[in-house]
Design an enzyme around this catalytic site. Structure first.
Site, mmCIF file in Angstrom:
data_model
loop_
_atom_site.group_PDB
_atom_site.id
_atom_site.type_symbol
_atom_site.label_atom_id
_atom_site.label_comp_id
_atom_site.label_asym_id
_atom_site.label_seq_id
_atom_site.Cartn_x
_atom_site.Cartn_y
_atom_site.Cartn_z
ATOM 1 N N SER A 21 0.904 -1.195 0.130
ATOM 2 C CA SER A 21 -0.031 0.116 0.000
ATOM 3 C C SER A 21 0.802 1.187 0.010
ATOM 4 O O SER A 21 1.673 1.540 0.796
ATOM 5 C CB SER A 21 -0.916 0.086 1.322
ATOM 6 O OG SER A 21 -1.409 1.347 1.445
ATOM 7 N N HIS A 46 -1.283 -1.600 -4.241
ATOM 8 C CA HIS A 46 -2.551 -1.109 -3.647
ATOM 9 C C HIS A 46 -2.637 0.543 -3.335
ATOM 10 O O HIS A 46 -1.724 1.132 -2.962
ATOM 11 C CB HIS A 46 -2.659 -1.797 -2.254
ATOM 12 C CG HIS A 46 -4.009 -1.473 -1.622
ATOM 13 N ND1 HIS A 46 -5.069 -2.265 -1.995
ATOM 14 C CD2 HIS A 46 -4.358 -0.771 -0.680
ATOM 15 C CE1 HIS A 46 -6.112 -1.879 -1.179
ATOM 16 N NE2 HIS A 46 -5.384 -1.128 -0.341
ATOM 17 N N ASP A 48 -4.710 3.562 -1.979
ATOM 18 C CA ASP A 48 -5.620 3.803 -0.973
ATOM 19 C C ASP A 48 -6.111 5.401 -1.336
ATOM 20 O O ASP A 48 -5.500 6.265 -0.923
ATOM 21 C CB ASP A 48 -5.102 3.878 0.510
ATOM 22 C CG ASP A 48 -5.141 2.461 0.940
ATOM 23 O OD1 ASP A 48 -6.142 1.815 0.536
ATOM 24 O OD2 ASP A 48 -4.039 2.048 1.349
ATOM 25 N N MET A 50 -8.674 8.140 -0.210
ATOM 26 C CA MET A 50 -9.385 8.736 0.856
ATOM 27 C C MET A 50 -9.698 10.052 0.704
ATOM 28 O O MET A 50 -8.977 10.896 0.253
ATOM 29 C CB MET A 50 -8.606 8.648 2.100
ATOM 30 C CG MET A 50 -7.833 7.132 2.327
ATOM 31 S SD MET A 50 -7.108 7.379 4.008
ATOM 32 C CE MET A 50 -6.578 5.422 3.893
ATOM 33 N N HIS A 79 -8.335 1.326 -4.180
ATOM 34 C CA HIS A 79 -9.486 1.023 -2.872
ATOM 35 C C HIS A 79 -10.015 2.490 -2.702
ATOM 36 O O HIS A 79 -9.290 3.330 -2.268
ATOM 37 C CB HIS A 79 -8.730 0.422 -1.821
ATOM 38 C CG HIS A 79 -9.211 0.369 -0.430
ATOM 39 N ND1 HIS A 79 -8.834 0.290 0.692
ATOM 40 C CD2 HIS A 79 -10.775 0.506 -0.307
ATOM 41 C CE1 HIS A 79 -9.541 0.163 1.534
ATOM 42 N NE2 HIS A 79 -10.924 0.051 1.112
ATOM 43 N N MET A 81 -11.937 4.818 -0.859
ATOM 44 C CA MET A 81 -12.685 5.127 0.631
ATOM 45 C C MET A 81 -13.032 6.521 0.414
ATOM 46 O O MET A 81 -12.953 7.457 1.036
ATOM 47 C CB MET A 81 -11.450 4.851 1.787
ATOM 48 C CG MET A 81 -11.075 3.387 2.119
ATOM 49 S SD MET A 81 -9.577 3.545 2.854
ATOM 50 C CE MET A 81 -8.400 3.671 1.543
ATOM 51 N N MET A 150 -11.475 -5.478 5.243
ATOM 52 C CA MET A 150 -10.609 -4.473 6.021
ATOM 53 C C MET A 150 -10.397 -4.940 7.514
ATOM 54 O O MET A 150 -11.599 -5.257 8.208
ATOM 55 C CB MET A 150 -11.752 -3.121 6.253
ATOM 56 C CG MET A 150 -11.773 -2.180 5.052
ATOM 57 S SD MET A 150 -10.068 -1.949 4.184
ATOM 58 C CE MET A 150 -9.144 -1.143 5.750
ATOM 59 N N ASP A 188 -6.790 -6.260 4.377
ATOM 60 C CA ASP A 188 -6.040 -4.794 4.398
ATOM 61 C C ASP A 188 -6.178 -4.235 5.820
ATOM 62 O O ASP A 188 -7.270 -3.855 6.300
ATOM 63 C CB ASP A 188 -6.903 -3.979 3.599
ATOM 64 C CG ASP A 188 -6.124 -2.514 3.234
ATOM 65 O OD1 ASP A 188 -5.264 -2.412 3.913
ATOM 66 O OD2 ASP A 188 -6.746 -1.890 2.408
HETATM 67 C C1 DX5 Z 1 -6.294 1.603 5.729
HETATM 68 C C2 DX5 Z 1 -5.622 1.382 4.257
HETATM 69 C C3 DX5 Z 1 -4.618 0.209 4.209
HETATM 70 C C4 DX5 Z 1 -3.254 0.770 5.002
HETATM 71 C C5 DX5 Z 1 -2.642 -0.517 5.409
HETATM 72 O O1 DX5 Z 1 -7.012 2.642 5.791
HETATM 73 O O2 DX5 Z 1 -6.703 1.093 3.398
HETATM 74 O O3 DX5 Z 1 -4.303 -0.057 2.899
HETATM 75 O O4 DX5 Z 1 -2.532 1.503 4.105
HETATM 76 O O5 DX5 Z 1 -1.803 -0.448 6.137
HETATM 77 P P1 DX5 Z 1 -0.920 -1.162 7.063
HETATM 78 O O6 DX5 Z 1 -0.365 -2.447 6.456
HETATM 79 O O7 DX5 Z 1 0.208 -0.432 7.466
HETATM 80 O O8 DX5 Z 1 -1.832 -1.563 8.215
HETATM 81 ZN ZN ZN Z 2 -6.362 -0.098 1.453
#
Ligand code: DX5
Ligand code: ZN
Length: 235
Positions: A21, A46, A48, A50, A79, A81, A150, A188
């Site tokens: 990620s 990956h 993320d 947000m 992903h 969010m 998650m 994740d």
């Molecule tokens: C959380 C994200 C994850 C996160 C995972 O909101 O969707 O992808 O980056 O990070 P680690 O592996 O550090 O828990």
């Molecule tokens: Zn993620």
């Protein structure tokens, strides 16, 4: 149904994949860090996204994804969010996403949103927050390419794995097996040396790893090699 990797189509459940990620990467050197992950043997990237509304944190959107799309051919596992992802799917498609995962909590018309992703030629993923029951997936589980569990409340990297997630993974594995689906199960949040075995035993096939791969303790390549070694011994 199988997801495309860079070379060929393969059964998603045939091997364990690591999807670093980039949330935990050094954003000042984002392109470089994506290259390091690709050269170190990452299977997917990956991404993320947000929005500061659905989750408290704010990261990046299509322009940044488009910028890093040029540095690798690896699959971009995006992903989302964000609230109302249906309004911006086209922008993520144009930016170079290969797979888009949406949250059941953000999609009042989940079936239609997944159809929108599929019709754009991308693979479909669906995910749920830690407090959302697996039953929320039931209407769509038979038609997605990936289910993302998650295992932390989304928002930040570096959080601790929520133990109840293991039961969700095994329940989803049982459900997919029962309907003959080869969809991936991706996990994740908090996946590291302490939790990896449990997650794989429960039936996960794709491991998102942020802080375990991008950190100050070792290089991206060394971290990837370490986890690939652990997975090889396990599987
Ligand atoms: C959380 C994200 C994850 C996160 C995972 O909101 O969707 O992808 O980056 O990070 P680690 O592996 O550090 O828990
Ligand atoms: Zn993620």
């Amino acid at each position: 149904m199988g997801l495309l990797n860079t070379e060929s189509e393969e059964s998603l459940a045939s091997s364990v994949k690591i999807a670093p990620s980039i949330l935990s990467a050094d954003f000042a050197r984002l392109g470089e860090q994506v290259c390091e992950a690709a050269e170190g043997g990452a299977d997917w990237i990956h991404v993320d996204v947000m929005d500061g509304h659905f989750v408290p944190n704010l990261t990046f959107g299509p322009p940044v994804i488009k910028a890093i799309r040029g540095v690798t051919d690896l699959m971009f596992d995006v992903h989302l969010m964000i609230e109302r992802p249906d309004l911006s799917i086209a922008q993520y498609v144009a930016a170079g996403a290969d797979l888009i995962t949406v949250h059941v909590e953000t999609c009042p018309h989940l079936h239609r949103t997944l159809q929108q992703i599929r019709e754009a030629g991308l693979k479909t993923g669906v995910t749920l927050n830690p407090a959302t029951p697996v039953s929320a997936l039931e209407p769509v589980i038979g038609e997605v390419d990936l289910v993302l569990v998650m295992s932390v409340n989304p928002g930040w990297g570096g959080q601790s794995y929520i133990p109840y997630s293991t039961k969700k993974i095994s329940d989803i594995r049982a459900r997919l097996d029962a309907i003959g689906s080869e969809a991936e199960i991706e996990v994740d949040g908090g996946v590291n040396e302490s939790t990896l075995r449990e997650v794989l035993d429960a039936g996960a096939t794709v491991l998102v790893m942020g802080s375990a791969i991008f950190n100050d303790k070792a290089s991206v390549a060394d971290n990837l090699a370490k986890y690939k070694g652990i997975i090889d011994k396990q599987t």
